[in-house]
Scaffold this active site. Sequence first.
Site, mmCIF file in Angstrom:
data_model
loop_
_atom_site.group_PDB
_atom_site.id
_atom_site.type_symbol
_atom_site.label_atom_id
_atom_site.label_comp_id
_atom_site.label_asym_id
_atom_site.label_seq_id
_atom_site.Cartn_x
_atom_site.Cartn_y
_atom_site.Cartn_z
ATOM 1 N N ASP A 1 -15.529 -37.813 121.874
ATOM 2 C CA ASP A 1 -14.731 -36.636 122.195
ATOM 3 C C ASP A 1 -15.336 -35.848 123.346
ATOM 4 O O ASP A 1 -16.551 -35.630 123.400
ATOM 5 C CB ASP A 1 -14.640 -35.747 120.949
ATOM 6 C CG ASP A 1 -13.893 -34.450 121.208
ATOM 7 O OD1 ASP A 1 -12.673 -34.512 121.455
ATOM 8 O OD2 ASP A 1 -14.534 -33.383 121.177
ATOM 9 N N GLU B 1 -13.105 -39.736 125.912
ATOM 10 C CA GLU B 1 -12.248 -38.716 126.501
ATOM 11 C C GLU B 1 -13.094 -37.986 127.526
ATOM 12 O O GLU B 1 -14.203 -37.553 127.224
ATOM 13 C CB GLU B 1 -11.764 -37.738 125.438
ATOM 14 C CG GLU B 1 -10.925 -36.604 126.012
ATOM 15 C CD GLU B 1 -10.674 -35.479 125.014
ATOM 16 O OE1 GLU B 1 -9.617 -34.831 125.115
ATOM 17 O OE2 GLU B 1 -11.539 -35.242 124.147
#
Length: 677
Positions: free
Chosen positions: A277, A312
């Site tokens: 993330d 990401e």
Amino acid sequence: MGNTNATITADLAAWRQQPIGVEIAPDQTVHARVWAPTRSSLSFVELGASGKVIAASELDAEGNGYFSGVVQAGAGTLYKFRLDGGGDFPDPASRFQPFGPHGPSQVVDARRYAWRDGGWRGPTLAGAVIYEMHVGTFTTEGTYRAALDHLGDLADVGISVIEMMPVAEFPGRFGWGYDGVSLFAPSHLYGAPDDLRAFIDAAHAHGIGVILDVVYNHLGPDGNFLKEFSKHYFKGNTEWGEALNFDGEQSASVREFFIANAAYWPREFHFDGLRLDATQQIFDSSEPHILFEIVASVRAEAQGRSTIVVAENEPQDATLIRRRAVGGYELDALWNDDFHHIGVVSLTGDDEAYYSGYRGAAQEFVSSAKYGFLYQGEWYRWQRGRRGTPAFDVPPIQFINFIQNHDQIANSAFGARLHRLSSPSAYRAVTALLLLLPQTPMLFQGQEFLASSPFLYFADHNPDLASLVRRGRVAFLGQFAHIATPEVSARLDDPGSEETFARCKLNWEERREADRVVAVALVRDLIRLRRKDATLRRQGVHDPENLDGGLLARAVDGAAIGENAFVLRYFGESRELDRVVAVNLGRRVQPEPLAEPLIAPPSGMLWRPMWSSEDPAYGGCGTPSVDSDDGGWVLPAESTILLAAVPREGAPPAPHHPTTEQEARAQWKARYETTAR
């Protein structure tokens, strides 16, 4: 429970799986090891079911900031660690928190689970279709066991990799998981650790890999006790809280903690990789970078199985997926926000906030199909700076394309899915494009059957924190002018409401409804096409087996033939195997003149529809021939059509021409040598 053993033998080091935490020894005792460099004493405190202390045993100081020892306890024991004879806190590396992050930790024996996936070799990106899943809303029950019952549905559609949103223990009754605090403990809300193992075991039996979304940039604000053990876990700040200390004072043990966590998931749960993330908020000036070490640990613990590590990265830094020899971190793929933004603007016309740098135009789709990221260092007005890095050398499969994910659905005013914000035909067309492009596609849970449930932001916190979260969510969505209006902002869902959470649960009965059966068929047929067709299977490169180094020998090109219409040509082993994807996201077009070499068919042939989003089988209105000798090209409105070359009736035999790259090179060489003589 007896006293600890003061001697840590070589045998202990041989059987311990992790450098930290509590593990079952071969003699069924446990060995505990904890980093607490500023503490003078640390004890293992056994607790009863009521929370009453049963016994306490002091661990031994190793002299390096760690405390360790053998304790007479076993699987199922509830415990906490007592620091300096004072407060009792959960294990920072707890394997399970059966009563939530504030409660006691529980000793877990991972060896008790009998795995059945011995023949599983792991997933690969080639041909992969990813499926983002939130366990708590994937089913009405919201558990690992209930999710297991729908693995057959995903396999039937063609899903090959599940990307599971974070499951690390977090506070409250519901949440997205990005505020996790016990990073080794799968959330008790979804079931026991063995329930998660059973889910992954069953997924492998269905031919589906599972990768886990992990958060290594910050921890949640509630139930985070790492500072009680060491203030050195944190350094600086991120957008969401304190940043983790990967390069400051005493950062070696912090790095060890997170590298161990990355290795833990493939080792003890057989996860097939990770999704990292918001990597732009992971700060490290060390060499090697923590991201490289995380990737290396995942691959090492996979025991020969293939793995996928995805990131990401909002700035779209291609460094993450390059080889270490050229300064990269060697991840496998990056999320491609650019493609999402183009798709949303084209379907909804919404170009506010971070969509303001996109027009949803044909040329943007063409450029993204060819090069992945649209922004590779250009000025981006919304961020008042340059966005992206050059990525011309990155193979298409390393870009993860999507038109929906958890963030982006929730960032619409009321969590509406994209099919509710656009026309049915346009949505079919963009879905088809997503699944026909050479990049790796990702679907969000329920997308395949046009789920009616929204996906909203939800998080259950204590009242004070919940109030801050609610105000923060309104402020964040205020960047969109239409949401900032009083009539909309007053109607935004409360993230802390259990009703908000409940509304997001998928209703799997919908999948049986007639219009949704059709939607599933569209997705299933496209996934089969991209895997079975020899040209589509190449995923946009001439040599899928050799993707290393230099600018790619790309096998896809494209051209805009109108503001909303474009063509992509996929070059096959021979011209007869070429494919053309024709997309029109506007009104019916009949471009004239159309002097574009990419739409020229092979000699003696015409293009004919091989697949169309306007097929009545998918709810469409039919597809014309597209290419004709007397009328040129005609593209129906809001459609995506896959074209194959077929012999033109009555046409003379085509003159011989090179049909493979090898033959073409041989003919060129022969002509060159003749000219030279």
